[in-house]
Each structure stands twice: as structure tokens, then as C-alpha cells.
Design an enzyme around this catalytic site. Sequence first.
Site, PDB file in Angstrom:
ATOM      1  N   GLU A   1       0.790  -1.237   0.000  1.00 13.98           N
ATOM      2  CA  GLU A   1       0.000   0.000   0.000  1.00 13.98           C
ATOM      3  C   GLU A   1       0.823   1.289   0.000  1.00 13.98           C
ATOM      4  O   GLU A   1       0.562   2.207   0.759  1.00 13.98           O
ATOM      5  CB  GLU A   1      -0.941   0.001   1.213  1.00 13.98           C
ATOM      6  CG  GLU A   1      -1.862  -1.205   1.233  1.00 13.98           C
ATOM      7  CD  GLU A   1      -2.792  -1.251   2.440  1.00 13.98           C
ATOM      8  OE1 GLU A   1      -2.581  -0.456   3.377  1.00 13.98           O
ATOM      9  OE2 GLU A   1      -3.723  -2.067   2.435  1.00 13.98           O
TER      10      GLU A   1
ATOM     11  N   GLU B   1      -6.261 -10.766  -1.301  1.00 10.84           N
ATOM     12  CA  GLU B   1      -7.151 -10.508  -0.160  1.00 10.84           C
ATOM     13  C   GLU B   1      -8.602 -10.426  -0.610  1.00 10.84           C
ATOM     14  O   GLU B   1      -9.369  -9.582  -0.135  1.00 10.84           O
ATOM     15  CB  GLU B   1      -6.741  -9.207   0.544  1.00 10.84           C
ATOM     16  CG  GLU B   1      -5.269  -9.166   0.946  1.00 10.84           C
ATOM     17  CD  GLU B   1      -4.866  -7.940   1.751  1.00 10.84           C
ATOM     18  OE1 GLU B   1      -5.756  -7.228   2.246  1.00 10.84           O
ATOM     19  OE2 GLU B   1      -3.654  -7.699   1.877  1.00 10.84           O
TER      20      GLU B   1
HETATM   21  C1  GLA Z   1      -5.292  -4.426   4.068  1.00  3.61           C
HETATM   22  C2  GLA Z   1      -4.065  -5.147   4.566  1.00  3.61           C
HETATM   23  C3  GLA Z   1      -4.411  -6.416   5.287  1.00  3.61           C
HETATM   24  C4  GLA Z   1      -5.566  -6.235   6.240  1.00  3.61           C
HETATM   25  C5  GLA Z   1      -6.744  -5.647   5.512  1.00  3.61           C
HETATM   26  C6  GLA Z   1      -7.898  -5.440   6.446  1.00  3.61           C
HETATM   27  O1  GLA Z   1      -5.824  -4.923   2.956  1.00  3.61           O
HETATM   28  O2  GLA Z   1      -3.156  -5.470   3.550  1.00  3.61           O
HETATM   29  O3  GLA Z   1      -3.303  -6.814   6.010  1.00  3.61           O
HETATM   30  O4  GLA Z   1      -5.189  -5.405   7.293  1.00  3.61           O
HETATM   31  O5  GLA Z   1      -6.351  -4.400   4.999  1.00  3.61           O
HETATM   32  O6  GLA Z   1      -8.095  -6.458   7.314  1.00  3.61           O
END
Ligand code: GLA
Length: 611
Positions: free
Chosen positions: A349, A465
Site C-alpha cells: 500500500e 485478499e
Molecule cells: C489491508 C491489509 C491487510 C488487512 C486488511 C484489512 O488490505 O493489507 O493486512 O489489514 O487491509 O483487514
Amino acid sequence: MNKIYKKIFAGFMSPALLCSVLSVSYASNQNSESTSFFTVDAEESSSSVVYSTGFEDGKNDFTGRGGVEVLKIVNNDSFSGTSCLECSNREKGWHGPWISLDNILEPGVEYIVSAKAKAQWYNNISLKLDYTDSSGNRHYIDVLSAVSEGNWIDMSNGKFIIPKNVTNAYLYFECNDTANIYLDDFEIKTAPVHEIQQNIPSLKDIYSSYFKIGGAVTTSELAPKSAQDLIKKHYNSLTPGNELKPESILDHAATIASGSETNPIVDISSAKEILDFCRDNNISVRGHVLVWHSQTPDWFFKEGFSDSGNWVSKEIMLQRMENYIKNVFAALETEYPTVDFYAWDVVNEAWLDNGSPRTGGGQSENPNYSAWVKIFGDNSFIEPAFEFARKYAPDGCKLYYNDFNEYMPDKTTAIVNMANELKEKDLIDGIGMQSHLDVDFPSASAYKKALKAFVDTGLDIQVTELDITTTDLTESGFKKQAQIYNEIMDACEEYADSISAVVFWGTTDDKSWRANKCPLLFNEDFSAKPAYYSIIEGHEIPNPTTPSPEYRKGDIDKDNLLTISDLVLLQKYLLKMYSLDELQYSLADMNSDNKVNVFDWIILKRIIIDL
Ligand code: GLA
């Protein structure tokens, strides 16, 4: 014989309706070749009360958390009966009644707590879990919270689990100020245990010729056996949800004690339960995450590793970064030499949606700020992070840049440009698309466009994710969610040559970080949602009823003998005292009707008696 999953629902149904229909009727064949696998064996055991008090017998096991509170059983204005507990003389909001769970509850079991509570005047009352993990870190977990306007309120159905290997577990009540807190009818019971559906296709098997299928999990989420069963059945990759993030493994006390200004000490024991589980079940691990602005303490970037220190220089930070990365990989290699850490998110990020770096600053100023940018001035910390990761990562561990909103055009471009530069220097292996989506945004075609742009870099892609929220929790909302899941997975299959893993961010909806928008494939009771069925649609399904050639039917304990112990296991399963894994289920299904029930027990009993 394998079969192709066909769309068997005229429309998708609500999870509850779906379950009931499946349990009664989807044993009928959908085509002449197939035996049906859609029997639902997500069964529920009833819960039992393990601790309860209305303080009527004059006994009290609560004490004062702050050490100064006065706790006494009073006989006026109780919620029920004649007695309740009064906690007065509270000097701080966090002072209040707490109860030790160490001798009452078992770790790894899910419990439900309920109580009646009252504050002396308007207050938000919270009920929380407090425990200390094996590295000595205290955890405070929200269980329930409600407002009392000086009246009795119902605080019920708070679910919690005490993870294994923790100590000093307490449930505690607190409120905003120093008002007296009153308690009555406090009860802890075991949560119903839901068995997973063993007899539906395994996602990892379905997608085995495309990519790995994985999930993220936290320690507490992994604690119930059903969650472990779900993971073992469907996932061949696991991402520790929080447990390998810098804030979880940086050991502040040891770092300070070392006296070094450049060598942060790490302790990976927070990831123990998850990594032990992966090791014992041969599940590959996605490491997450080395360099990130979030969930990384400000002291990591400050002189003397002190929250109140000045920001360190870029030179010092580079040394800290190198040593941190080196120490993480060394600890994993030492403690988990047999675990396959096949992927690591090196940087998470770093780019904003408009394609620029984050604002420099600490987490205490603003959670969106980046201390990395504060020290480096821009995103130039990314390249050394990959250099150090390349230097210390084990062979076979691929290195990723990972981000969310990765489909926002300017962000896509920024990531692609950065990735191409790192690729030229052979520092990066892949791009992680977090894919936290919603049914209304982005469209599958916008997502696919970004996916193609990443694929065109020639790097490996992982969907890291995936979850898709819906605010419409009706049958049609879940139908729409299933449709979007189907479209996203179709896009992944189309680019399967460039994708090595698709990872869902969680297991069941209730445990998701976006639980109120039910973004995952499985319901709270571990039954599969329409979204699950939508992503297996059209796939060849390995017949789950075919036992491994290694074992004969009935050999439930897999010792190559048919003995009374197989019968006992089957009996225990029928009494809900034992759960069968997928292979055991097929071995126990003596009459091959895709159900394990008393008829199988009778057949097995006859065989064993005849022997
Ligand atoms: C982001 C992070 C993850 C997690 C999510 C929310 O995507 O990369 O590690 O913290 O947020 O749970």
C-alpha cells in the site's frame, strides 16, 4: 468419475433456505453419471452453560481490575432475583469488574457470554477479553458494547475464543467514566459447534490446475476446529492476517535492551499457532507484510527506538530495514525450516489512488500517513526493501508488491511503472491485487482491465485478499454477490497462466473485517453461500466419494485394518463427538450414498463382526 458442476439453482437462495433445501433434496442426481455431493452435513451441537451467576447465593468471583474498586453483592434494584453485583469506587474508565477465565474455560473453544448490566448514569458499557500472548503482549478484544442510561441493559451473545498458549485471560467490564457498574445474570456457555460441509467440492481441488486457493486467518479465527477443517478442505495457501505484520513481531523491549540503534529484534511467536498449523498440515504460507506504513509502530522509525525520539536519518532507517528483513527471514528459517513460505508481500500500500506516494508522517498523527515517506521523502524506500528481501528470502520464495484499489487507473499505472523498474533489476516477482471489492464497485470489466495491465508486465500475479461486500443481505443480494464472484473468478481463470494464487481474506462472514457486509464464501455456520457455488460452476469436480486407493472402505482411522476402532470412530462421529476429515468421510460412507449415517454404521458393524 469426475463430473462437471452444473448450475442447479433456478435462482440463488438465501443461505438459510439454501441449507434447508440442500439437506432434504439435493441428494437427487443432476445428471445420470453423477452421484450428488450436495448433502449438507454442517451440523450443530447444542451449547452448554459452563459458568453462571445471578449472585443470589452470595458468592462472587469478580474482582476489581484496577485494584481499587469495591465489589459487593447488593440486595436492591437487581435485574432478577434479589441480588446483583455492585462495583463502586472506580477511579478510571478502565477500572471495573473482571473475572479470571483461566480455570473456567478451555483455550481454543468458542464461547458465548451474556449479562445484564447497568451504569449509575448514562454510559457506554463494554465487555472485553484481556489476555497475554506467549510473547508477553497484552490483547484487549471487544466482545460486546451497549449504552446504559442508568437502566439495566441486555448484553447478550458475545462470542469469544481464548487462543491457545495465552495466559491471564479475563473478561472485564468498563465504561466511559467512573460511574458504578452493576451486573446480574452473568453467563458463559459454549457456542454451538458447526461441522463444515465435508461433502461439497474442495476449492483447492477444483482450481488445482489453475492456481493455489488460499485464505487469510488470524489466530483466534483459526482456534475452532471447524475453521481448521474448512481451511484444510479448501485452502492450500494461508496468510496470517495480522501475525507477521511488523507490530506483531517487533520486540520493543528486546530491541531497547540490545542497545543497538540499527538492529530491531523480532519475535515471531505471535504467528506460532498459524505457522504450526501450516507446518502440521503441509499448507504453504503467504508472508504478509515486511514494509508497510500501517500496523508498524512509530518507535521503529525514531531515535533510540523511542516513541518520543526524533525521526532517524535515511541511513539509519536503511540499516534498520535491512536488519528487520534479515531477522524475519532468519527466524522463520530457524523455527519453521519445513514450512513453504512461497510468497511474501515485501511492500504494502505505498501508492495512493491518484498515483502519488503517501503523505509523510507517523501513525499517531494520521493512520494514512507513512513514516517511510517521512524519512525517505518519497517512495524511494521501495527499491531497497526489495533488494533486502531478495538478499535474505529463501530460494523459491517469490516477492510481491501488494495494494488495494489497484484497479483505480492512476494507481494501476503507478504500480505498473514501479513494477517494471523493479523487474528490470530482477528485484520483484509479482504483483498482489488485494481485491477488496463490493458488488457495486468496481465492475468486473474494470477489475479485469487492471488485471490485464498487471499481467502485461510479465510478472506473476496473486489475488491476495479477495472479498466482495454486499449491503443487500437478502436472497437477491447474495445472488448478485455470487454473480460478481463468478465474474471475478472467470477473469482470473482467463489469465490463469499469469496467476499463481487466489486468496480470500478470511473464512466465514462473521469473522471478516467487513463482517456486516458478509463478503466471503461461507456463512457463520460454515455452510457454503451462493458465492461458493457460483465459483465452482462449470468446473470439473474430482469425485469426493472416491476413497484413496491406499485405504479400503471402513478404514476410518486409516491404519490399513478394519477393526473395532473404526466402528468406534464412526459411532463418535454420529454422536457428534468426533469430526471426520474429507477422506475419512468418504471411507465412512459405506453405502456410497454421499451421507454418513447410522446405515453406514450398521454395514461396518456387520463387516467387522464377520471378520
Ligand atoms: C489491508 C491489509 C491487510 C488487512 C486488511 C484489512 O488490505 O493489507 O493486512 O489489514 O487491509 O483487514
